[in-house]
Motif scaffolding. Sequence first.
Motif, PDB file in Angstrom:
ATOM      1  N   TRP A  57      -3.821   5.514  -2.224  1.00  0.00           N
ATOM      2  CA  TRP A  57      -2.517   5.920  -1.681  1.00  0.00           C
ATOM      3  C   TRP A  57      -2.696   6.636  -0.357  1.00  0.00           C
ATOM      4  CZ3 TRP A  57       1.492   3.953  -4.226  1.00  0.00           C
ATOM      5  CH2 TRP A  57       1.321   3.601  -5.572  1.00  0.00           C
ATOM      6  N   TYR A  82       2.531   6.019  -0.127  1.00  0.00           N
ATOM      7  CA  TYR A  82       2.625   4.563  -0.270  1.00  0.00           C
ATOM      8  C   TYR A  82       1.237   3.967  -0.516  1.00  0.00           C
ATOM      9  CZ  TYR A  82       0.948   4.583   4.531  1.00  0.00           C
ATOM     10  OH  TYR A  82       0.187   4.795   5.655  1.00  0.00           O
ATOM     11  N   ARG A  83       1.221   2.742  -1.044  1.00  0.00           N
ATOM     12  CA  ARG A  83      -0.034   2.054  -1.348  1.00  0.00           C
ATOM     13  C   ARG A  83      -0.861   1.877  -0.079  1.00  0.00           C
ATOM     14  NH1 ARG A  83       0.050   0.301  -6.339  1.00  0.00           N
ATOM     15  NH2 ARG A  83       2.032  -0.115  -7.347  1.00  0.00           N
ATOM     16  N   THR A  86      -1.075  -1.428   1.831  1.00  0.00           N
ATOM     17  CA  THR A  86       0.094  -1.931   2.560  1.00  0.00           C
ATOM     18  C   THR A  86       0.250  -1.283   3.932  1.00  0.00           C
ATOM     19  OG1 THR A  86       1.643  -0.291   1.636  1.00  0.00           O
ATOM     20  CG2 THR A  86       1.300  -2.334   0.370  1.00  0.00           C
ATOM     21  N   THR A  92       7.896  -1.296   5.375  1.00  0.00           N
ATOM     22  CA  THR A  92       7.493  -0.737   4.094  1.00  0.00           C
ATOM     23  C   THR A  92       8.660  -0.909   3.131  1.00  0.00           C
ATOM     24  OG1 THR A  92       6.038   0.858   5.142  1.00  0.00           O
ATOM     25  CG2 THR A  92       6.777   1.383   2.913  1.00  0.00           C
ATOM     26  N   HIS A  96       6.197  -0.617  -2.396  1.00  0.00           N
ATOM     27  CA  HIS A  96       4.972  -0.061  -1.805  1.00  0.00           C
ATOM     28  C   HIS A  96       4.905   1.454  -1.987  1.00  0.00           C
ATOM     29  CE1 HIS A  96       5.562  -3.457   1.409  1.00  0.00           C
ATOM     30  NE2 HIS A  96       5.076  -3.948   0.277  1.00  0.00           N
TER      31      HIS A  96
END
Length: 178
Positions: A57, A82-83, A86, A92, A96
Amino acid sequence: MREQIAPDLYDSWSEEQCAGIEVVDGMVVVRPSASKRHNRLARILANALEVAAGPDWNADTDFDVRLQDVPLTNRRPDVVVYRAETIDITPTRPEHVLLVVEVVSPGSETTDRIVKVEQYATAGIAFYWRVEQAANGVPLVYTYVLDPATRTYRDGDVFTGVVKVAAPFPVEIDLGQI
């Protein structure tokens, strides 16, 4: 008469053009300028969340999360977890995002306390934190957890001074350093 903005038009704008706005139901909404205290609080939270989140993350400040395409709704949370995989995907999307944080400021009270809560929950973002800047200088952090069946948030814990949570991952953040 004002017209709604389509996603492809918005996506053609530069970061500078998008920086001080959000798009809600296709309409541009100018965001109030944040104070230095607001920005410092967001940065402290983002830095602590980034360290605690681990390698899967990222935590960052002030970029768009596309909640829906039609009508276009882009929000710019003060902090987004967020991931990591990604990082190069734009826009975004809610899938995500694990956690959004909004720091309430004069002019954003209703939006941060009511409107965004509903929008983030409807979009399926698992965790929402609302930070109130108290008159005594020590922020209050209200945490919310998504009920996926109803797409509404359940009230979590409220913190002042030190935020200490186990979910979405263990983190302890001292807000006394503001």
